[in-house]
Design a protein around this motif. Structure first.
Motif, PDB file in Angstrom:
ATOM      1  N   ALA A  41       0.856  -1.082   0.145  1.00  0.00           N
ATOM      2  CA  ALA A  41      -0.007   0.033   0.027  1.00  0.00           C
ATOM      3  C   ALA A  41       0.675   1.062  -0.007  1.00  0.00           C
ATOM      4  CB  ALA A  41      -0.691  -0.135   1.189  1.00  0.00           C
ATOM      5  N   ARG A  42       0.617   2.218  -0.728  1.00  0.00           N
ATOM      6  CA  ARG A  42       1.471   3.513  -0.811  1.00  0.00           C
ATOM      7  C   ARG A  42       0.465   4.644  -0.450  1.00  0.00           C
ATOM      8  NH1 ARG A  42       2.715   2.545  -6.806  1.00  0.00           N
ATOM      9  NH2 ARG A  42       1.168   1.178  -6.704  1.00  0.00           N
ATOM     10  N   ALA A  43       0.898   5.562   0.416  1.00  0.00           N
ATOM     11  CA  ALA A  43       0.194   6.917   0.351  1.00  0.00           C
ATOM     12  C   ALA A  43       0.930   7.784  -0.583  1.00  0.00           C
ATOM     13  CB  ALA A  43       0.846   7.267   1.804  1.00  0.00           C
ATOM     14  N   ALA A  44       0.092   8.740  -0.720  1.00  0.00           N
ATOM     15  CA  ALA A  44       0.610   9.790  -1.758  1.00  0.00           C
ATOM     16  C   ALA A  44       1.820  10.673  -1.090  1.00  0.00           C
ATOM     17  CB  ALA A  44      -0.515  10.935  -2.024  1.00  0.00           C
ATOM     18  N   SER A  45       3.013  10.903  -1.820  1.00  0.00           N
ATOM     19  CA  SER A  45       4.066  11.390  -1.166  1.00  0.00           C
ATOM     20  C   SER A  45       4.687  12.225  -2.344  1.00  0.00           C
ATOM     21  CB  SER A  45       4.949  10.275  -0.675  1.00  0.00           C
ATOM     22  OG  SER A  45       5.389   9.421  -1.723  1.00  0.00           O
ATOM     23  N   LYS A  46       4.907  13.562  -2.015  1.00  0.00           N
ATOM     24  CA  LYS A  46       5.895  14.221  -2.835  1.00  0.00           C
ATOM     25  C   LYS A  46       7.404  14.497  -2.582  1.00  0.00           C
ATOM     26  CE  LYS A  46       6.129  18.953  -4.901  1.00  0.00           C
ATOM     27  NZ  LYS A  46       5.713  20.382  -4.887  1.00  0.00           N
ATOM     28  N   VAL A  47       8.279  14.050  -3.448  1.00  0.00           N
ATOM     29  CA  VAL A  47       9.642  14.052  -3.001  1.00  0.00           C
ATOM     30  C   VAL A  47      10.316  15.258  -4.198  1.00  0.00           C
ATOM     31  CG1 VAL A  47      11.874  13.152  -2.674  1.00  0.00           C
ATOM     32  CG2 VAL A  47       9.754  11.865  -2.079  1.00  0.00           C
ATOM     33  N   THR A  48      10.932  16.075  -3.182  1.00  0.00           N
ATOM     34  CA  THR A  48      11.750  17.227  -4.034  1.00  0.00           C
ATOM     35  C   THR A  48      13.134  17.123  -4.240  1.00  0.00           C
ATOM     36  OG1 THR A  48       9.959  18.850  -3.667  1.00  0.00           O
ATOM     37  CG2 THR A  48      12.105  19.754  -4.428  1.00  0.00           C
ATOM     38  N   VAL A  49      13.787  17.052  -5.177  1.00  0.00           N
ATOM     39  CA  VAL A  49      15.290  17.178  -5.345  1.00  0.00           C
ATOM     40  C   VAL A  49      15.628  18.466  -5.628  1.00  0.00           C
ATOM     41  CG1 VAL A  49      17.231  15.933  -6.413  1.00  0.00           C
ATOM     42  CG2 VAL A  49      15.207  14.719  -5.915  1.00  0.00           C
ATOM     43  N   LEU A  50      16.605  19.060  -5.190  1.00  0.00           N
ATOM     44  CA  LEU A  50      17.203  20.395  -5.294  1.00  0.00           C
ATOM     45  C   LEU A  50      18.428  20.155  -5.785  1.00  0.00           C
ATOM     46  CD1 LEU A  50      15.806  22.608  -2.395  1.00  0.00           C
ATOM     47  CD2 LEU A  50      14.777  22.127  -4.442  1.00  0.00           C
ATOM     48  N   GLY A  51      18.939  20.184  -7.132  1.00  0.00           N
ATOM     49  CA  GLY A  51      20.193  20.027  -7.584  1.00  0.00           C
ATOM     50  C   GLY A  51      20.068  18.697  -8.380  1.00  0.00           C
ATOM     51  N   ALA A  52      18.739  18.732  -9.015  1.00  0.00           N
ATOM     52  CA  ALA A  52      18.308  17.536  -9.768  1.00  0.00           C
ATOM     53  C   ALA A  52      19.365  17.089 -11.065  1.00  0.00           C
ATOM     54  CB  ALA A  52      16.752  17.421 -10.186  1.00  0.00           C
ATOM     55  N   GLY A  53      19.952  18.418 -11.495  1.00  0.00           N
ATOM     56  CA  GLY A  53      20.587  18.178 -12.829  1.00  0.00           C
ATOM     57  C   GLY A  53      22.094  17.982 -12.782  1.00  0.00           C
ATOM     58  N   GLY A  54      22.393  17.735 -11.527  1.00  0.00           N
ATOM     59  CA  GLY A  54      24.117  17.237 -11.058  1.00  0.00           C
ATOM     60  C   GLY A  54      24.433  16.105 -11.192  1.00  0.00           C
ATOM     61  N   GLY A  55      25.724  15.542 -11.059  1.00  0.00           N
ATOM     62  CA  GLY A  55      26.143  14.165 -11.011  1.00  0.00           C
ATOM     63  C   GLY A  55      25.523  13.267 -10.075  1.00  0.00           C
ATOM     64  N   ILE A  56      25.170  13.761  -8.942  1.00  0.00           N
ATOM     65  CA  ILE A  56      24.213  12.768  -8.000  1.00  0.00           C
ATOM     66  C   ILE A  56      22.849  12.943  -8.357  1.00  0.00           C
ATOM     67  CG2 ILE A  56      23.791  12.497  -5.597  1.00  0.00           C
ATOM     68  CD1 ILE A  56      26.417  13.659  -4.882  1.00  0.00           C
ATOM     69  N   GLY A  57      22.484  14.245  -8.590  1.00  0.00           N
ATOM     70  CA  GLY A  57      21.015  14.523  -8.627  1.00  0.00           C
ATOM     71  C   GLY A  57      20.224  13.838  -9.756  1.00  0.00           C
ATOM     72  N   GLN A  58      20.803  13.652 -10.699  1.00  0.00           N
ATOM     73  CA  GLN A  58      20.248  12.944 -11.986  1.00  0.00           C
ATOM     74  C   GLN A  58      19.803  11.299 -11.743  1.00  0.00           C
ATOM     75  OE1 GLN A  58      21.083  13.564 -16.124  1.00  0.00           O
ATOM     76  NE2 GLN A  58      22.254  15.708 -15.660  1.00  0.00           N
ATOM     77  N   PRO A  59      21.240  10.720 -11.350  1.00  0.00           N
ATOM     78  CA  PRO A  59      20.730   9.335 -10.789  1.00  0.00           C
ATOM     79  C   PRO A  59      19.791   9.247  -9.459  1.00  0.00           C
ATOM     80  CG  PRO A  59      23.093   9.786 -10.280  1.00  0.00           C
ATOM     81  CD  PRO A  59      22.599  11.049 -11.203  1.00  0.00           C
ATOM     82  N   LEU A  60      19.865  10.047  -8.674  1.00  0.00           N
ATOM     83  CA  LEU A  60      18.966   9.886  -7.516  1.00  0.00           C
ATOM     84  C   LEU A  60      17.636  10.282  -7.845  1.00  0.00           C
ATOM     85  CD1 LEU A  60      18.468   9.970  -4.518  1.00  0.00           C
ATOM     86  CD2 LEU A  60      18.875  12.652  -4.531  1.00  0.00           C
ATOM     87  N   SER A  61      17.548  11.102  -8.883  1.00  0.00           N
ATOM     88  CA  SER A  61      16.311  11.347  -9.382  1.00  0.00           C
ATOM     89  C   SER A  61      15.671  10.124 -10.187  1.00  0.00           C
ATOM     90  CB  SER A  61      16.143  12.436 -10.386  1.00  0.00           C
ATOM     91  OG  SER A  61      16.444  13.725  -9.632  1.00  0.00           O
ATOM     92  N   LEU A  62      16.381   9.282 -11.024  1.00  0.00           N
ATOM     93  CA  LEU A  62      16.009   8.260 -11.647  1.00  0.00           C
ATOM     94  C   LEU A  62      15.715   7.190 -10.691  1.00  0.00           C
ATOM     95  CD1 LEU A  62      16.008   6.265 -14.032  1.00  0.00           C
ATOM     96  CD2 LEU A  62      18.311   5.891 -13.576  1.00  0.00           C
TER      97      LEU A  62
END
Length: 318
Positions: A21-42
């Motif tokens: 079961a999943r509750a609605a959840s919004k997660v934000t990545v600040l720095g999503a275009g960087g070397g960590i941010g892109q694979p983290l977002s994936l």
């Protein structure tokens, strides 16, 4: 990298990919275009606990979002423009905010310069954020985390290579901070307390300076981005599991901690039990041997300096 919560949730582990079961959840990545941010977002896009993914960066956020939005998992991805309105929209209603913090190599900067610049970022940045929150009257120490999960991931992998075991079964407590000598692996509390002498020294050094190993292997062109992304995703998953009611979720993390405040060290990484409100219980370091106590003593000296560096930064930049 560090994580903050407004109401609370997080990411990655095999069991998260079950039809739970999943509750609605919004997660934000600040720095999503960087070397960590892109694979983290994936990794976040692949997590069924995340229903809405908000990506922001000073450049590249909408492009990363467009790319990830084609992946056939049941979550929405939105990239926000690099302005005040875009940032506000990315943060609005978010339960978890993940911030990959790092400095890229600059002209004239050696590999060692790059490593030393990035090494203490978590140890200093978490205190910086806490001071900013305090100044605005919104600081909640239970909802601000420095992600030190990578140190535990590395410890498990490195000890398995020495002992010829399955790294997924290794449990190595790592306490302190997230840079060099502030990283204290407690081998006496692992399944291999008999490791000693040169083998122990080499293993501890590799755990403490594993980031330098990656920087050198990348010939100064970057640092540990992929493994850090995985660690951030794992920590986020643990937050989400705890927020959605799972009991006994424990992760190592750098938090406002009472463990060494009497020595002037206000933040410390140890095993922390997570819950719907963030930090539920901070576990003590536990029994250590003489060798580990020396490591702890050295770690506390550097941690105090790193934390003060963050506090001083805020004072100088009100």
């Amino acid at each position: 990298m560090f994580a903050a919560r407004q109401s609370f949730n997080s990411l990655f582990q095999k069991r998260a990919f079950s039809a739970s079961a999943r509750a609605a959840s919004k997660v934000t990545v600040l720095g999503a275009g960087g070397g960590i941010g892109q694979p983290l977002s994936l990794l976040l896009k692949l997590n069924p606990r995340v229903t809405e993914l908000a990506l922001y960066d000073i450049r590249g956020g909408p492009g990363v979002a467009a790319d990830l939005s084609h992946i056939n998992t049941n979550s929405t991805v939105t990239g926000y423009n690099p302005d005040a309105a875009g940032l506000a929209d990315a943060l609005k209603g978010s339960e978890i905010i993940l911030i990959p913090a790092g400095v890229p190599r600059k002209p004239g900067m050696t590999r060692d310069d790059l490593f030393n610049t990035n090494a203490s970022i978590v140890n200093s940045t978490v205190p910086i954020v806490s001071e900013v929150y305090k100044a605005r009257g919104v600081y909640n120490p239970k909802r601000l985390f420095g992600v030190t999960t990578l140190d535990v991931v590395r410890a498990s992998r490195f000890i398995s290579q020495v002992q010829k075991t399955d790294p997924s079964n290794e449990k190595v407590p790592v306490v302190g901070g997230h840079s060099g000598v502030t990283i204290v692996p407690l081998l006496s509390q692992s399944g291999h307390p008999s490791i000693a002498g040169e083998a122990r020294d080499a293993l501890v050094n590799r755990i403490q300076f594993g980031g330098d190993e990656v920087v050198k292997a990348k010939d100064g062109a970057g640092s540990a981005t992929l493994s850090m992304a995985m660690a951030g995703a794992r920590f986020a998953e643990s937050l989400l599991r705890a927020a959605q009611g799972e009991k006994g979720v424990i992760e190592p993390t750098f938090v406002d901690s009472p463990l060494y405040k009497d020595q002037g060290v206000d933040f410390f990484a140890s095993r922390v039990e997570l819950g719907p409100n963030g930090v539920e219980k901070i576990h003590p370091v536990g029994q250590v041997n003489e060798y580990e106590q020396k490591l702890l003593d050295a770690a506390l000296v550097d941690l105090k300096k790193n934390i003060q560096k963050g506090v001083d930064f805020v004072k100088a930049n009100p």
